[in-house]
Motif scaffolding. Sequence first.
Motif, PDB file in Angstrom:
ATOM      1  N   ARG A 109      45.559 -74.885  -6.607  1.00  0.00           N
ATOM      2  CA  ARG A 109      46.493 -73.982  -5.946  1.00  0.00           C
ATOM      3  C   ARG A 109      45.800 -72.727  -5.397  1.00  0.00           C
ATOM      4  O   ARG A 109      46.200 -72.204  -4.363  1.00  0.00           O
ATOM      5  CB  ARG A 109      47.594 -73.575  -6.926  1.00  0.00           C
ATOM      6  CG  ARG A 109      48.690 -72.760  -6.259  1.00  0.00           C
ATOM      7  CD  ARG A 109      49.814 -72.407  -7.208  1.00  0.00           C
ATOM      8  NE  ARG A 109      50.414 -73.629  -7.736  1.00  0.00           N
ATOM      9  CZ  ARG A 109      51.033 -73.688  -8.904  1.00  0.00           C
ATOM     10  NH1 ARG A 109      51.136 -72.617  -9.658  1.00  0.00           N
ATOM     11  NH2 ARG A 109      51.551 -74.808  -9.327  1.00  0.00           N
ATOM     12  N   HIS A 110      44.742 -72.238  -6.069  1.00  0.00           N
ATOM     13  CA  HIS A 110      44.197 -70.920  -5.715  1.00  0.00           C
ATOM     14  C   HIS A 110      42.753 -70.920  -5.212  1.00  0.00           C
ATOM     15  O   HIS A 110      42.281 -69.878  -4.753  1.00  0.00           O
ATOM     16  CB  HIS A 110      44.305 -69.985  -6.920  1.00  0.00           C
ATOM     17  CG  HIS A 110      45.710 -69.742  -7.341  1.00  0.00           C
ATOM     18  ND1 HIS A 110      46.584 -68.975  -6.610  1.00  0.00           N
ATOM     19  CD2 HIS A 110      46.402 -70.194  -8.409  1.00  0.00           C
ATOM     20  CE1 HIS A 110      47.759 -68.949  -7.214  1.00  0.00           C
ATOM     21  NE2 HIS A 110      47.679 -69.691  -8.306  1.00  0.00           N
ATOM     22  N   GLU A 111      42.065 -72.036  -5.275  1.00  0.00           N
ATOM     23  CA  GLU A 111      40.655 -72.051  -4.890  1.00  0.00           C
ATOM     24  C   GLU A 111      40.444 -71.561  -3.454  1.00  0.00           C
ATOM     25  O   GLU A 111      39.603 -70.697  -3.201  1.00  0.00           O
ATOM     26  CB  GLU A 111      40.068 -73.458  -5.040  1.00  0.00           C
ATOM     27  CG  GLU A 111      38.615 -73.502  -4.582  1.00  0.00           C
ATOM     28  CD  GLU A 111      38.104 -74.899  -4.361  1.00  0.00           C
ATOM     29  OE1 GLU A 111      36.882 -75.052  -4.408  1.00  0.00           O
ATOM     30  OE2 GLU A 111      38.910 -75.822  -4.121  1.00  0.00           O
ATOM     31  N   GLN A 112      41.175 -72.086  -2.504  1.00  0.00           N
ATOM     32  CA  GLN A 112      40.961 -71.724  -1.098  1.00  0.00           C
ATOM     33  C   GLN A 112      41.261 -70.251  -0.832  1.00  0.00           C
ATOM     34  O   GLN A 112      40.546 -69.597  -0.073  1.00  0.00           O
ATOM     35  CB  GLN A 112      41.786 -72.633  -0.180  1.00  0.00           C
ATOM     36  CG  GLN A 112      41.295 -74.069  -0.157  1.00  0.00           C
ATOM     37  CD  GLN A 112      39.822 -74.177   0.208  1.00  0.00           C
ATOM     38  OE1 GLN A 112      39.366 -73.590   1.182  1.00  0.00           O
ATOM     39  NE2 GLN A 112      39.087 -74.934  -0.587  1.00  0.00           N
ATOM     40  N   ALA A 113      42.310 -69.733  -1.451  1.00  0.00           N
ATOM     41  CA  ALA A 113      42.643 -68.315  -1.261  1.00  0.00           C
ATOM     42  C   ALA A 113      41.550 -67.423  -1.836  1.00  0.00           C
ATOM     43  O   ALA A 113      41.179 -66.403  -1.232  1.00  0.00           O
ATOM     44  CB  ALA A 113      43.987 -67.996  -1.926  1.00  0.00           C
ATOM     45  N   LEU A 114      41.009 -67.793  -2.991  1.00  0.00           N
ATOM     46  CA  LEU A 114      39.925 -67.008  -3.591  1.00  0.00           C
ATOM     47  C   LEU A 114      38.664 -67.078  -2.731  1.00  0.00           C
ATOM     48  O   LEU A 114      37.981 -66.063  -2.549  1.00  0.00           O
ATOM     49  CB  LEU A 114      39.625 -67.485  -5.007  1.00  0.00           C
ATOM     50  CG  LEU A 114      40.693 -67.178  -6.056  1.00  0.00           C
ATOM     51  CD1 LEU A 114      40.354 -67.842  -7.373  1.00  0.00           C
ATOM     52  CD2 LEU A 114      40.875 -65.686  -6.242  1.00  0.00           C
ATOM     53  N   LEU A 115      38.356 -68.246  -2.210  1.00  0.00           N
ATOM     54  CA  LEU A 115      37.187 -68.372  -1.333  1.00  0.00           C
ATOM     55  C   LEU A 115      37.356 -67.526  -0.074  1.00  0.00           C
ATOM     56  O   LEU A 115      36.425 -66.848   0.363  1.00  0.00           O
ATOM     57  CB  LEU A 115      36.946 -69.840  -0.970  1.00  0.00           C
ATOM     58  CG  LEU A 115      36.379 -70.715  -2.083  1.00  0.00           C
ATOM     59  CD1 LEU A 115      36.436 -72.184  -1.680  1.00  0.00           C
ATOM     60  CD2 LEU A 115      34.964 -70.298  -2.432  1.00  0.00           C
ATOM     61  N   ALA A 116      38.551 -67.549   0.500  1.00  0.00           N
ATOM     62  CA  ALA A 116      38.811 -66.751   1.709  1.00  0.00           C
ATOM     63  C   ALA A 116      38.682 -65.263   1.406  1.00  0.00           C
ATOM     64  O   ALA A 116      38.053 -64.513   2.170  1.00  0.00           O
ATOM     65  CB  ALA A 116      40.200 -67.067   2.260  1.00  0.00           C
ATOM     66  N   MET A 117      39.255 -64.824   0.297  1.00  0.00           N
ATOM     67  CA  MET A 117      39.152 -63.417  -0.091  1.00  0.00           C
ATOM     68  C   MET A 117      37.691 -63.050  -0.368  1.00  0.00           C
ATOM     69  O   MET A 117      37.219 -61.992   0.043  1.00  0.00           O
ATOM     70  CB  MET A 117      40.002 -63.152  -1.331  1.00  0.00           C
ATOM     71  CG  MET A 117      39.846 -61.751  -1.854  1.00  0.00           C
ATOM     72  SD  MET A 117      40.660 -60.580  -0.791  1.00  0.00           S
ATOM     73  CE  MET A 117      41.665 -59.783  -1.983  1.00  0.00           C
ATOM     74  N   HIS A 123      51.269 -66.112 -18.131  1.00  0.00           N
ATOM     75  CA  HIS A 123      51.222 -64.936 -17.249  1.00  0.00           C
ATOM     76  C   HIS A 123      52.180 -65.141 -16.080  1.00  0.00           C
ATOM     77  O   HIS A 123      52.224 -66.218 -15.489  1.00  0.00           O
ATOM     78  CB  HIS A 123      49.794 -64.730 -16.734  1.00  0.00           C
ATOM     79  CG  HIS A 123      49.544 -63.394 -16.128  1.00  0.00           C
ATOM     80  ND1 HIS A 123      49.979 -63.058 -14.869  1.00  0.00           N
ATOM     81  CD2 HIS A 123      48.918 -62.303 -16.623  1.00  0.00           C
ATOM     82  CE1 HIS A 123      49.620 -61.822 -14.590  1.00  0.00           C
ATOM     83  NE2 HIS A 123      48.971 -61.341 -15.643  1.00  0.00           N
ATOM     84  N   PRO A 124      52.938 -64.095 -15.696  1.00  0.00           N
ATOM     85  CA  PRO A 124      53.895 -64.258 -14.600  1.00  0.00           C
ATOM     86  C   PRO A 124      53.241 -64.415 -13.226  1.00  0.00           C
ATOM     87  O   PRO A 124      53.864 -64.919 -12.292  1.00  0.00           O
ATOM     88  CB  PRO A 124      54.735 -62.980 -14.656  1.00  0.00           C
ATOM     89  CG  PRO A 124      53.885 -61.991 -15.379  1.00  0.00           C
ATOM     90  CD  PRO A 124      53.032 -62.774 -16.326  1.00  0.00           C
ATOM     91  N   ASN A 125      51.986 -63.997 -13.082  1.00  0.00           N
ATOM     92  CA  ASN A 125      51.320 -64.079 -11.778  1.00  0.00           C
ATOM     93  C   ASN A 125      49.845 -64.420 -11.980  1.00  0.00           C
ATOM     94  O   ASN A 125      48.970 -63.580 -11.814  1.00  0.00           O
ATOM     95  CB  ASN A 125      51.472 -62.760 -11.020  1.00  0.00           C
ATOM     96  CG  ASN A 125      50.923 -62.833  -9.615  1.00  0.00           C
ATOM     97  OD1 ASN A 125      50.478 -63.875  -9.159  1.00  0.00           O
ATOM     98  ND2 ASN A 125      50.942 -61.707  -8.935  1.00  0.00           N
ATOM     99  N   ALA A 126      49.576 -65.658 -12.327  1.00  0.00           N
ATOM    100  CA  ALA A 126      48.200 -66.087 -12.584  1.00  0.00           C
ATOM    101  C   ALA A 126      47.340 -65.969 -11.325  1.00  0.00           C
ATOM    102  O   ALA A 126      46.163 -65.615 -11.403  1.00  0.00           O
ATOM    103  CB  ALA A 126      48.179 -67.517 -13.100  1.00  0.00           C
ATOM    104  N   GLY A 127      47.911 -66.213 -10.150  1.00  0.00           N
ATOM    105  CA  GLY A 127      47.167 -66.061  -8.898  1.00  0.00           C
ATOM    106  C   GLY A 127      46.741 -64.625  -8.666  1.00  0.00           C
ATOM    107  O   GLY A 127      45.621 -64.362  -8.219  1.00  0.00           O
ATOM    108  N   GLY A 128      47.622 -63.687  -8.947  1.00  0.00           N
ATOM    109  CA  GLY A 128      47.278 -62.264  -8.836  1.00  0.00           C
ATOM    110  C   GLY A 128      46.179 -61.882  -9.813  1.00  0.00           C
ATOM    111  O   GLY A 128      45.278 -61.105  -9.491  1.00  0.00           O
TER     112      GLY A 128
END
Length: 184
Positions: free
Chosen positions: A13-21, A54-59
Amino acid sequence: MNDVQWFERLYARHEQALLAMGRCMLTENADAVTDVVQDVFLLAWEHRRELMIHPNAGGWLMQALKYRIQSLGNKARRRRAHLAFSLDEAPELEWAGGEMTPERQLLMEARKDALREVLGEENAKLFLAYALEDRSVRELTGQTGLTESGIYRRLQRMRRALLRRSDLFGTTLVLLVLAGKRGG
């Protein structure tokens, strides 16, 4: 759902967003971005019990990425500063000690001119006030009319511009050394 399934889902779910950031924050080194993102996921695995509820693991992941990249930047700056101040590595800095003679003052002004050329007059004034005159961001908001976050953003852009110019990295350090030698 077991730990491994939860983690695989988090990763997908979060790999691509973390790579982009990461690419936005570490523009000069794509390999380092991948390494840092992997470090963040290793940290997430270590904290999986907390993150599962956690309510916002992506954050949490984004914040961990930001802190990790900042930590790498701080280490790199300390390493470059150490090399720049080592007389064996940077003999051109040997003259930095002592009094502000007219020759040194002239050289300092020439180096400030180089900064103005790269940063622009307004940004150079802001950088010199912050770095050389040791003015606080709060103090600079009153003088410039910018918000604190606006000043921080400008300073960050200026640091990046100076780091891209290796000739000005030494110039910046020399300016700071000279300012310290003459008492600020």
